[in-house]
Design an enzyme around this catalytic site. Structure first.
Site, short mmCIF file in Angstrom:
data_model
loop_
_atom_site.label_atom_id
_atom_site.label_comp_id
_atom_site.label_asym_id
_atom_site.label_seq_id
_atom_site.Cartn_x
_atom_site.Cartn_y
_atom_site.Cartn_z
NE ARG A 121 -0.31 -0.43 4.67
CZ ARG A 121 -0.11 0.66 5.33
NH1 ARG A 121 -0.85 1.72 5.12
NH2 ARG A 121 0.82 0.74 6.25
CD GLU A 175 21.08 7.48 3.95
OE1 GLU A 175 21.02 7.91 5.10
OE2 GLU A 175 20.22 6.74 3.45
NE ARG A 212 17.97 8.43 4.02
CZ ARG A 212 17.38 8.16 5.16
NH1 ARG A 212 16.17 8.61 5.40
NH2 ARG A 212 18.00 7.45 6.08
CE1 TYR A 251 15.82 -1.79 9.76
CE2 TYR A 251 13.55 -1.84 10.51
CZ TYR A 251 14.73 -1.16 10.29
OH TYR A 251 14.81 0.16 10.63
NE ARG A 290 0.37 10.45 6.75
CZ ARG A 290 1.42 10.65 7.51
NH1 ARG A 290 1.85 11.88 7.74
NH2 ARG A 290 2.05 9.63 8.04
NE ARG A 341 17.06 -4.17 0.49
CZ ARG A 341 16.68 -2.93 0.78
NH1 ARG A 341 17.24 -1.90 0.17
NH2 ARG A 341 15.75 -2.69 1.66
CG ASP A 351 11.77 0.49 13.04
OD1 ASP A 351 12.76 0.85 12.36
OD2 ASP A 351 10.59 0.61 12.65
P1 FAD Z 1 23.70 -3.57 16.41
O1 FAD Z 1 23.44 -2.15 16.71
O2 FAD Z 1 24.20 -3.92 15.07
O3 FAD Z 1 24.72 -4.12 17.51
C1 FAD Z 1 25.46 -5.31 17.35
C2 FAD Z 1 26.85 -5.08 17.94
O4 FAD Z 1 27.55 -6.33 17.98
C3 FAD Z 1 27.69 -4.12 17.10
O5 FAD Z 1 28.17 -3.07 17.91
C4 FAD Z 1 28.85 -5.00 16.60
O6 FAD Z 1 30.07 -4.31 16.50
C5 FAD Z 1 28.90 -6.07 17.68
N1 FAD Z 1 29.52 -7.31 17.22
C6 FAD Z 1 29.20 -8.03 16.13
N2 FAD Z 1 30.02 -9.09 16.01
C7 FAD Z 1 30.90 -9.03 17.03
C8 FAD Z 1 32.01 -9.83 17.44
N3 FAD Z 1 32.40 -10.90 16.74
N4 FAD Z 1 32.68 -9.48 18.56
C9 FAD Z 1 32.31 -8.39 19.26
N5 FAD Z 1 31.29 -7.59 18.92
C10 FAD Z 1 30.59 -7.90 17.82
N6 FAD Z 1 15.45 2.06 13.70
C11 FAD Z 1 14.56 3.01 14.08
O7 FAD Z 1 13.78 2.79 15.01
N7 FAD Z 1 14.54 4.23 13.46
C12 FAD Z 1 15.37 4.54 12.43
O8 FAD Z 1 15.31 5.65 11.88
C13 FAD Z 1 16.30 3.54 11.99
N8 FAD Z 1 17.14 3.79 10.96
C14 FAD Z 1 17.98 2.80 10.53
C15 FAD Z 1 18.81 3.06 9.43
C16 FAD Z 1 19.64 2.07 8.93
C17 FAD Z 1 20.53 2.36 7.75
C18 FAD Z 1 19.63 0.78 9.53
C19 FAD Z 1 20.47 -0.33 8.98
C20 FAD Z 1 18.84 0.53 10.65
C21 FAD Z 1 18.00 1.53 11.16
N9 FAD Z 1 17.22 1.32 12.29
C22 FAD Z 1 16.32 2.29 12.68
C23 FAD Z 1 17.31 0.06 13.08
C24 FAD Z 1 18.38 0.09 14.22
O9 FAD Z 1 19.64 0.36 13.67
C25 FAD Z 1 18.39 -1.27 14.95
O10 FAD Z 1 17.16 -1.47 15.58
C26 FAD Z 1 19.48 -1.43 16.04
O11 FAD Z 1 20.72 -0.98 15.63
C27 FAD Z 1 19.59 -2.89 16.44
O12 FAD Z 1 20.46 -3.05 17.54
P2 FAD Z 1 21.24 -4.41 17.78
O13 FAD Z 1 21.85 -4.33 19.14
O14 FAD Z 1 20.39 -5.57 17.47
O15 FAD Z 1 22.38 -4.46 16.65
#
Ligand code: FAD
Length: 370
Positions: free
Chosen positions: A170, A304, A278, A352, A174, A247, A354
């Protein structure tokens, strides 16, 4: 001996570390990066909190998550209202009355609705065969041509006629002058940056940076009763079943010697000719002010680019197709057999999330575990 070794200081790891510590457990957090906060990491440059791994806007409808994050940061009133730039013509996003007025000169919601209907009818598409036909059948030709076509093409690296229709289920239209992108009850940006927020979550918790789990796995494992692993699930098993695909996005950052480049945090370039998708101008997430409330004379922008991902690149968005879904399920079966290691977060679950969803997931995980 620690109760938990937490691999990753992103939101999942930091929330679990906080909850475990508050429940009286002894935890050690490690991260291979030189900084905490994972992908929400912000770095202060020229007084501006630069979102190093892509723009992050916090938005949620979950009150318990909002109550949780606001314990660690004060949030400003930032509202995401992106602007579309189509060959220099500017439009308000998401599609709303400002957009329709600019596109067609229509003034009332009835006129806008009639115009969209007219364009949908003219196109005469009943069973969309691809993304192009799907988009036109939902919003008509003009909006598709100027605001969807080029952008989507750049994002996916393929023409819209070669993309499946289901990608766009969709397209919100608005018929109001509401250009607040997220329909969320709570939203904003943490004052002082995301890194500061995560630092507050990790207050009093031992963190070792520049520490890759796999470089000293046996030694690190021996330090704790259990491991909470938030890195890529396929890396944990040394990619033995194959590599999960992502991706990717490439960011090109530039510091400009002027106070204002584009007057908005996000401008989407919706034509096919501009190579970037963007431009983010980070200072507008904080209304152009530094932490002391002063105007900032310079500005930092990030262009980006959508890019193909290859093993070794920064993993951004999981690819939710059948092949990767099946591969993840196989890894998940292996993960379930691990007695000492628990998997979580966007990389550990190849999902994925947020920010609010990953926090919610970490809170539930902690509740079950602790
Ligand atoms: P991560 O933040 O990736 O943390 C994982 C950590 O593990 C990293 O620091 C990494 O270095 C560490 N790690 C990995 N392997 C190892 C290893 N072997 N040894 C030691 N450390 C390790 N969410 C929103 O709500 N709003 C937004 O506007 C938004 N924008 C986004 C834009 C982009 C481009 C992307 C990709 C995501 C976006 N998100 C957004 C989602 C958000 O980034 C995630 O929800 C969040 O980062 C997830 O946290 P996490 O702890 O699961 O993973």
């Amino acid at each position: 001996m620690y109760d938990y070794l937490i691999v990753g200081s992103g939101l999942f790891g930091a929330v679990f570390a906080r909850q475990a510590t508050d429940a009286g457990k002894k935890v050690l957090v490690i991260d291979k990066r030189p900084n905490i906060a994972g992908n929400v990491y912000t770095e202060k440059i020229e007084g501006i909190h630069v979102h190093k791994y892509g723009a992050h806007i916090f938005h949620t409808n979950m009150k318990h998550v909002w109550d949780y994050v606001t314990k660690f940061a004060t949030f400003n009133r930032f509202t995401n209202s992106p602007v579309a730039n189509y060959h220099g013509e500017l439009y308000s996003l998401p599609f709303n009355m400002y957009t329709f007025n600019k596109m067609w000169g229509v003034v009332t919601p009835e006129e806008a609705a009639a115009k969209i209907e007219e364009q949908k009818k003219e196109a005469g598409i009943t069973e969309p065969k691809n993304l192009e036909e799907q988009a036109i059948s939902l919003v008509g030709t003009d909006i598709y041509e100027k605001l969807i076509k080029g952008y989507t093409q750049k994002q996916w690296g393929r023409p819209c006629t070669e993309l499946p229709a289901f990608i766009i289920k969709r397209l919100p239209v608005r018929l109001t002058f509401d250009n607040n992108y997220f329909n969320a009850l709570y939203q904003g940006i943490p004052v002082g940056g995301y890194t500061k927020m995560v630092e507050n979550m990790l207050d009093g918790i031992e963190v070792r940076l520049n520490t890759d789990y796999f470089e000293n796995k046996a030694e690190l494992d021996a330090l704790a009763e259990k491991v909470v692993y938030t890195g890529p699930i396929d890396a944990f098993f040394d990619f033995k079943l194959g590599t999960l695909e992502y991706r990717s996005v490439r960011f090109e950052n530039e510091t400009l010697d002027k106070p204002n480049f584009q007057g908005n945090a996000a401008v989407n370039y919706t034509d096919a000719e501009t190579p970037w998708t963007r431009i983010i101008e980070h200072k507008w997430f904080e209304f152009g002010k530094d932490d002391e409330g002063n105007d900032i004379p310079k500005t930092i922008i990030s262009r980006e680019y959508s890019s193909e991902w290859k093993p070794g690149d920064e993993p951004y968005y999981p690819v939710n197709d059948e092949k990767n879904g099946k591969l993840y399920e196989q890894y998940k079966q292996l993960a379930d057999k691990e007695e000492k290691v628990l998997f979580g977060g966007r990389l550990g679950e190849y999902k994925y999330y947020d920010m609010d969803a990953v926090i919610d997931s970490a809170l539930k995980f902690a509740e079950k575990e602790l």
